[in-house]
Design an enzyme around this catalytic site. Structure first.
Site, PDB file in Angstrom:
ATOM      1  N   GLN A 230       0.824  -1.207   0.000  1.00 62.80           N
ATOM      2  CA  GLN A 230       0.000   0.000   0.000  1.00 62.80           C
ATOM      3  C   GLN A 230       0.855   1.254   0.000  1.00 62.80           C
ATOM      4  O   GLN A 230       1.943   1.283   0.583  1.00 62.80           O
ATOM      5  CB  GLN A 230      -0.912   0.004   1.225  1.00 62.80           C
TER       6      GLN A 230
ATOM      7  N   GLN B 221       2.787 -11.630   9.789  1.00 57.64           N
ATOM      8  CA  GLN B 221       3.161 -10.278   9.362  1.00 57.64           C
ATOM      9  C   GLN B 221       2.060  -9.250   9.578  1.00 57.64           C
ATOM     10  O   GLN B 221       2.317  -8.049   9.535  1.00 57.64           O
ATOM     11  CB  GLN B 221       3.607 -10.258   7.882  1.00 57.64           C
TER      12      GLN B 221
ATOM     13  N   HIS C 238       0.772  -3.295  11.015  1.00 60.89           N
ATOM     14  CA  HIS C 238       2.001  -3.968  11.454  1.00 60.89           C
ATOM     15  C   HIS C 238       2.427  -3.589  12.871  1.00 60.89           C
ATOM     16  O   HIS C 238       3.587  -3.294  13.135  1.00 60.89           O
ATOM     17  CB  HIS C 238       3.142  -3.707  10.453  1.00 60.89           C
TER      18      HIS C 238
ATOM     19  N   ARG D 164      -8.336  -9.337   4.070  1.00 57.55           N
ATOM     20  CA  ARG D 164      -7.257  -8.787   4.896  1.00 57.55           C
ATOM     21  C   ARG D 164      -7.425  -7.283   5.078  1.00 57.55           C
ATOM     22  O   ARG D 164      -7.304  -6.742   6.183  1.00 57.55           O
ATOM     23  CB  ARG D 164      -5.912  -9.096   4.246  1.00 57.55           C
TER      24      ARG D 164
ATOM     25  N   SER E 288       4.960  -6.065   2.679  1.00 58.59           N
ATOM     26  CA  SER E 288       3.651  -6.169   3.326  1.00 58.59           C
ATOM     27  C   SER E 288       2.661  -6.873   2.399  1.00 58.59           C
ATOM     28  O   SER E 288       2.815  -8.052   2.082  1.00 58.59           O
ATOM     29  CB  SER E 288       3.174  -4.769   3.731  1.00 58.59           C
ATOM     30  N   LEU E 289       1.636  -6.165   1.938  1.00 61.77           N
ATOM     31  CA  LEU E 289       0.685  -6.718   0.974  1.00 61.77           C
ATOM     32  C   LEU E 289       1.402  -7.378  -0.197  1.00 61.77           C
ATOM     33  O   LEU E 289       0.947  -8.404  -0.736  1.00 61.77           O
ATOM     34  CB  LEU E 289      -0.215  -5.586   0.473  1.00 61.77           C
TER      35      LEU E 289
END
Length: 282
Positions: free
Chosen positions: A11, A249, A200, A116, A91-92
């Site tokens: 993102q 994560q 996170h 998610r 991340s994503l």
């Protein structure tokens, strides 16, 4: 091409119009957008190509949109004969990396990240959490400063993006206190981030628990291309390890700096950013 890694963004790299030229130029990319529309039951492709921006910014839309653009770009690279020796995703982007590695089916991935995004958004009420980017942070004293700033709340390092930048996340008050303390300790600058939730960090544990059910119900194959994962910054080759890394994560820090060092130690000399924008490679 043993020295090439494919890197997939998360993102922050989204923009209205992303992927449109790919879909108009490459039939294989257009097929990815069509598959995403069918899997999700609504035209995510139109949201990517036309917006509106305020809808694209919603986390539950942003995540599947970015994944779809990354996989559309990946399919073009694959059609042209490009293959990586390693993959990684921020991340994503780790979901995109696992699709590229042959561990996760794209249709499953796009549904997972839709959920998610919703779980992460719903984990913390609006205004309760915050994130901030710390430029040139005092790394030696970072953990102690964050612990002192918490004062019974949560503030932790969320993203270790480079030696020059760390992102912190947690309760809004704790992030504000930590920001002032980090500036006093020598950080060059602290920039509040316009995010909808504090990603996170331990405040994401409710989202992590909800996502586990979805992950456990999804097939993960062993990887055809090794992944360096976010939460451990280590090589992952089995489907079980991949699933576990995606679970942890959600509330764990993205160890991107260590991940890049791990790739370099494995002999990677070139990185190709696969997706919207140029966030990872600059």
């Amino acid at each position: 091409m043993s020295d090439i890694a494919f890197l997939f963004p998360g993102q922050g790299s989204q923009a209205v119009g992303m992927g449109k030229a790919l879909a108009e130029t490459w039939p294989v990319a257009r097929q990815v957008f069509e598959e995403a529309d069918e899997a999700l039951g609504f035209p995510i492709s139109r949201l990517c190509f036309e917006g509106p921006e305020e809808e694209l910014r919603l986390t539950e839309n942003t995540q599947p949109a970015l994944l779809t653009v990354s996989i559309a770009a990946l399919r073009v690279l694959e059609q042209e004969g490009f293959r990586p020796s390693f993959v990684a995703g921020h991340s994503l982007g780790e979901y995109s990396a696992l699709v590229a590695a042959g561990s996760l089916a794209f249709r499953d991935a796009v549904r997972l990240v839709r959920n998610r995004g919703r779980y992460m958004q719903e984990a913390v009420p609006p205004g309760v959490g915050a994130m901030a980017a710390v430029l040139r942070p005092p790394m030696d004293g970072l953990e102690q400063i964050l612990a002192e700033a918490a004062q019974g709340e949560v503030v932790t390092a969320a993203n270790f993006n480079s030696p020059e930048q760390v992102v912190i996340a947690g309760h809004a008050g704790a992030v504000a206190r930590a920001s002032e303390m980090l500036k006093a300790a020598g950080a060059r600058r602290v920039v509040p981030l316009p995010v909808s939730a504090p990603f996170h960090c331990p405040l994401m544990l409710p989202a992590q628990q909800r996502l586990k059910t979805d992950l456990d119900a999804t097939a993960f194959a062993d990887l055809a291309v090794p992944l360096v994962n976010n939460v451990d910054a280590r090589v992952v080759t089995t489907g079980a390890e991949a699933r576990d890394g995606l679970h942890r994560q959600v509330s764990g820090a993205v160890r991107w700096t260590d991940s890049m060092r791990a790739l370099a130690a494995l002999g990677v000399r070139r990185a190709v950013e696969v997706g919207a924008g140029a966030v990872l490679c600059g």
